[in-house]
Motif scaffolding. Sequence first.
Motif, PDB file in Angstrom:
ATOM      1  N   LEU A  46       0.840  -1.204   0.000  1.00  0.00           N
ATOM      2  CA  LEU A  46       0.000   0.000   0.000  1.00  0.00           C
ATOM      3  C   LEU A  46       0.869   1.246   0.000  1.00  0.00           C
ATOM      4  O   LEU A  46       0.525   2.260  -0.623  1.00  0.00           O
ATOM      5  N   ILE A  53       1.623   7.493  -6.303  1.00  0.00           N
ATOM      6  CA  ILE A  53       0.663   8.603  -6.353  1.00  0.00           C
ATOM      7  C   ILE A  53       1.361   9.904  -5.947  1.00  0.00           C
ATOM      8  O   ILE A  53       1.158  10.960  -6.547  1.00  0.00           O
ATOM      9  N   VAL A  56       3.480  11.338  -8.774  1.00  0.00           N
ATOM     10  CA  VAL A  56       2.641  11.983  -9.789  1.00  0.00           C
ATOM     11  C   VAL A  56       2.156  13.341  -9.287  1.00  0.00           C
ATOM     12  O   VAL A  56       2.176  14.334 -10.021  1.00  0.00           O
ATOM     13  N   LEU A  89      10.514   0.780 -18.403  1.00  0.00           N
ATOM     14  CA  LEU A  89       9.883  -0.440 -18.913  1.00  0.00           C
ATOM     15  C   LEU A  89      10.897  -1.574 -18.998  1.00  0.00           C
ATOM     16  O   LEU A  89      10.623  -2.702 -18.592  1.00  0.00           O
ATOM     17  N   VAL A 208       5.580  11.341 -15.390  1.00  0.00           N
ATOM     18  CA  VAL A 208       5.169  10.529 -16.531  1.00  0.00           C
ATOM     19  C   VAL A 208       5.388   9.044 -16.254  1.00  0.00           C
ATOM     20  O   VAL A 208       4.490   8.217 -16.433  1.00  0.00           O
ATOM     21  N   ALA A 211       3.242   7.767 -13.365  1.00  0.00           N
ATOM     22  CA  ALA A 211       1.829   7.621 -13.697  1.00  0.00           C
ATOM     23  C   ALA A 211       1.528   6.211 -14.221  1.00  0.00           C
ATOM     24  O   ALA A 211       0.480   5.637 -13.908  1.00  0.00           O
ATOM     25  N   ALA A 212       2.439   5.656 -15.011  1.00  0.00           N
ATOM     26  CA  ALA A 212       2.230   4.301 -15.525  1.00  0.00           C
ATOM     27  C   ALA A 212       2.179   3.295 -14.373  1.00  0.00           C
ATOM     28  O   ALA A 212       1.304   2.421 -14.333  1.00  0.00           O
ATOM     29  N   ALA A 214       1.499   3.966 -11.176  1.00  0.00           N
ATOM     30  CA  ALA A 214       0.333   4.248 -10.344  1.00  0.00           C
ATOM     31  C   ALA A 214      -0.934   3.685 -10.975  1.00  0.00           C
ATOM     32  O   ALA A 214      -1.816   3.175 -10.276  1.00  0.00           O
ATOM     33  N   ALA A 215      -1.023   3.769 -12.303  1.00  0.00           N
ATOM     34  CA  ALA A 215      -2.203   3.232 -12.989  1.00  0.00           C
ATOM     35  C   ALA A 215      -2.307   1.723 -12.778  1.00  0.00           C
ATOM     36  O   ALA A 215      -3.406   1.182 -12.561  1.00  0.00           O
ATOM     37  N   VAL A 216      -1.169   1.042 -12.819  1.00  0.00           N
ATOM     38  CA  VAL A 216      -1.174  -0.408 -12.583  1.00  0.00           C
ATOM     39  C   VAL A 216      -1.598  -0.713 -11.155  1.00  0.00           C
ATOM     40  O   VAL A 216      -2.401  -1.617 -10.905  1.00  0.00           O
ATOM     41  N   ILE A 218      -3.518   1.058  -9.202  1.00  0.00           N
ATOM     42  CA  ILE A 218      -4.956   1.293  -9.074  1.00  0.00           C
ATOM     43  C   ILE A 218      -5.725   0.130  -9.663  1.00  0.00           C
ATOM     44  O   ILE A 218      -6.675  -0.388  -9.066  1.00  0.00           O
ATOM     45  N   ALA A 219      -5.309  -0.297 -10.856  1.00  0.00           N
ATOM     46  CA  ALA A 219      -6.001  -1.405 -11.532  1.00  0.00           C
ATOM     47  C   ALA A 219      -5.940  -2.687 -10.706  1.00  0.00           C
ATOM     48  O   ALA A 219      -6.870  -3.494 -10.739  1.00  0.00           O
ATOM     49  N   ARG A 220      -4.870  -2.877  -9.971  1.00  0.00           N
ATOM     50  CA  ARG A 220      -4.711  -4.094  -9.155  1.00  0.00           C
ATOM     51  C   ARG A 220      -5.396  -3.991  -7.797  1.00  0.00           C
ATOM     52  O   ARG A 220      -5.349  -4.928  -7.013  1.00  0.00           O
ATOM     53  N   GLY A 221      -6.016  -2.842  -7.494  1.00  0.00           N
ATOM     54  CA  GLY A 221      -6.650  -2.669  -6.194  1.00  0.00           C
ATOM     55  C   GLY A 221      -5.656  -2.490  -5.058  1.00  0.00           C
ATOM     56  O   GLY A 221      -5.945  -2.825  -3.904  1.00  0.00           O
ATOM     57  N   ALA A 224      -5.124   2.138  -1.358  1.00  0.00           N
ATOM     58  CA  ALA A 224      -6.104   2.283  -0.271  1.00  0.00           C
ATOM     59  C   ALA A 224      -6.481   3.753  -0.148  1.00  0.00           C
ATOM     60  O   ALA A 224      -5.614   4.586   0.137  1.00  0.00           O
TER      61      ALA A 224
ATOM     62  N   ARG B  58     -11.028  -3.020  -2.626  1.00  0.00           N
ATOM     63  CA  ARG B  58     -10.318  -1.942  -3.314  1.00  0.00           C
ATOM     64  C   ARG B  58     -10.380  -2.076  -4.830  1.00  0.00           C
ATOM     65  O   ARG B  58      -9.687  -1.350  -5.536  1.00  0.00           O
ATOM     66  N   PRO B  60     -11.088  -1.279  -8.296  1.00  0.00           N
ATOM     67  CA  PRO B  60     -11.496   0.049  -8.783  1.00  0.00           C
ATOM     68  C   PRO B  60     -12.888   0.045  -9.415  1.00  0.00           C
ATOM     69  O   PRO B  60     -13.627   1.028  -9.272  1.00  0.00           O
ATOM     70  N   VAL B  84      -3.633  10.689 -11.866  1.00  0.00           N
ATOM     71  CA  VAL B  84      -2.701   9.802 -12.574  1.00  0.00           C
ATOM     72  C   VAL B  84      -2.761  10.028 -14.085  1.00  0.00           C
ATOM     73  O   VAL B  84      -1.752   9.877 -14.784  1.00  0.00           O
ATOM     74  N   PRO B  87      -0.429  13.653 -16.099  1.00  0.00           N
ATOM     75  CA  PRO B  87       0.829  13.712 -16.861  1.00  0.00           C
ATOM     76  C   PRO B  87       0.686  13.143 -18.263  1.00  0.00           C
ATOM     77  O   PRO B  87       1.277  13.649 -19.214  1.00  0.00           O
TER      78      PRO B  87
END
Lengths: 275, 128
Positions: A46, A53, A56, A89, A208, A211-212, A214-216, A218-221, A224, B58, B60, B84, B87
């Motif tokens: 977490l 986050i 970003v 990457l 930048v 952000a990639a 952080a997006a992953v 978020i997608a993985r839950g 928190a 959690r 989303p 997010v 950017p």
Amino acid sequence: MTPLLFTLVVFLSSCFAGLLGSLLGLGGGVVVIPVLTLGLGVDIRLAIAASAIAVVATSSSGAWRPLRSGLANLRLATFLELGAAAGALSGALLGGVVASRWLYVLFGAVLALSGVLLLLRSKAPAAPAPPASRESLDLSGTSLDEQGRAFEYPVLRPWQGLGLIYLAGGFGGLLGVGAGVLKVPAMDVAMRVPWRSSTATSTLMIGVTAAASAAVFIARGQVAPIVAAPVAVGVVLGAQAGSRLAGRLPAWFTKSLFLVVVAWMAVQMVRRGLS
Amino acid sequence: MNPAHGSTEALAARVLRMGVVLATALVLLGMTLTFLRHPEYRSSTVVLGELLASATERDPLVLLGWLPQGRGQAFVLLGLIVLVLTPFARVVVSGVHFARSGSLRLALCAGGVAAVILLSFVLGRVSE
């Protein structure tokens, strides 16, 4: 501890993280992760997600003012972000294949070297401006001297700089650490970008790649809301204050602060690798 | 600053600022709704552990599904998603502006960055 008190503690520490991050061109993770894990007992997964986050938020909030004033070099950032994103990457894909233990030691050594180079460059007499040359990419920018006067600067060795930024991004992707601490010296030492513009441009760039990640998360839950919300708001406010201060504080002060952070991180990385 | 460069910088700065303001507003709204809906969060020392536990919901898609119910966590997550994406929006907008102003090499760099970020996200999502 009540959720309200937890929120306040995280918010205040994140304000500091955002301030430090935007002043020095780093993400806020160097403050956020220890506070959350060691101070508040939050699960490391977490904390890492919240840290992404934070980076970003530091970047977006701390960079728009220097971007508008021209202190952050958007053209240079766009050019270098290609290397940073590709490096991150590559590093993430290689993770698990390369033994991380020695990578931590190597990263610590590289950090220490970059700190030394930064120090040596600070003490060297100012070199005469290079002759104007035809640049295939117009990456020149504007910075501020100690008296607050604007001056234009060329960007030297852009392709070598791109390579260094790629390596910095690779370390970040491999080890899950912020690479801003390597990007700033790469610009200042290798590409001769003035210090204030190096930190401001780094602040712009780090968001930048973060952000990639952080997006992953978020997608993985893995994010928190009770943790990430005060981190985001605190860092935004702290980074705002940092971006206002950055142009007013003398370069020697922020550079000294940066060197302290680099030294501390170098020691932590080597210790983590050897333990 | 070189006047030829200024308009792209101003546009990119505006995108960052708007994204941050919108994201912060949504997150603050979500936090306010959460504490109003759960007064025990101000006094209970037990509930924090539940909120940080791994079993806490959690996902989303589930959280965003709570938006019509006005649940605070949904607005917080929406704000974080906006943050997010900011950017990324900056890269896209400045890339388009570079292309329109004739800086094709930089437009290609921006396009490359956007592609690598998307690829990173897809690979990260697939590898879970």
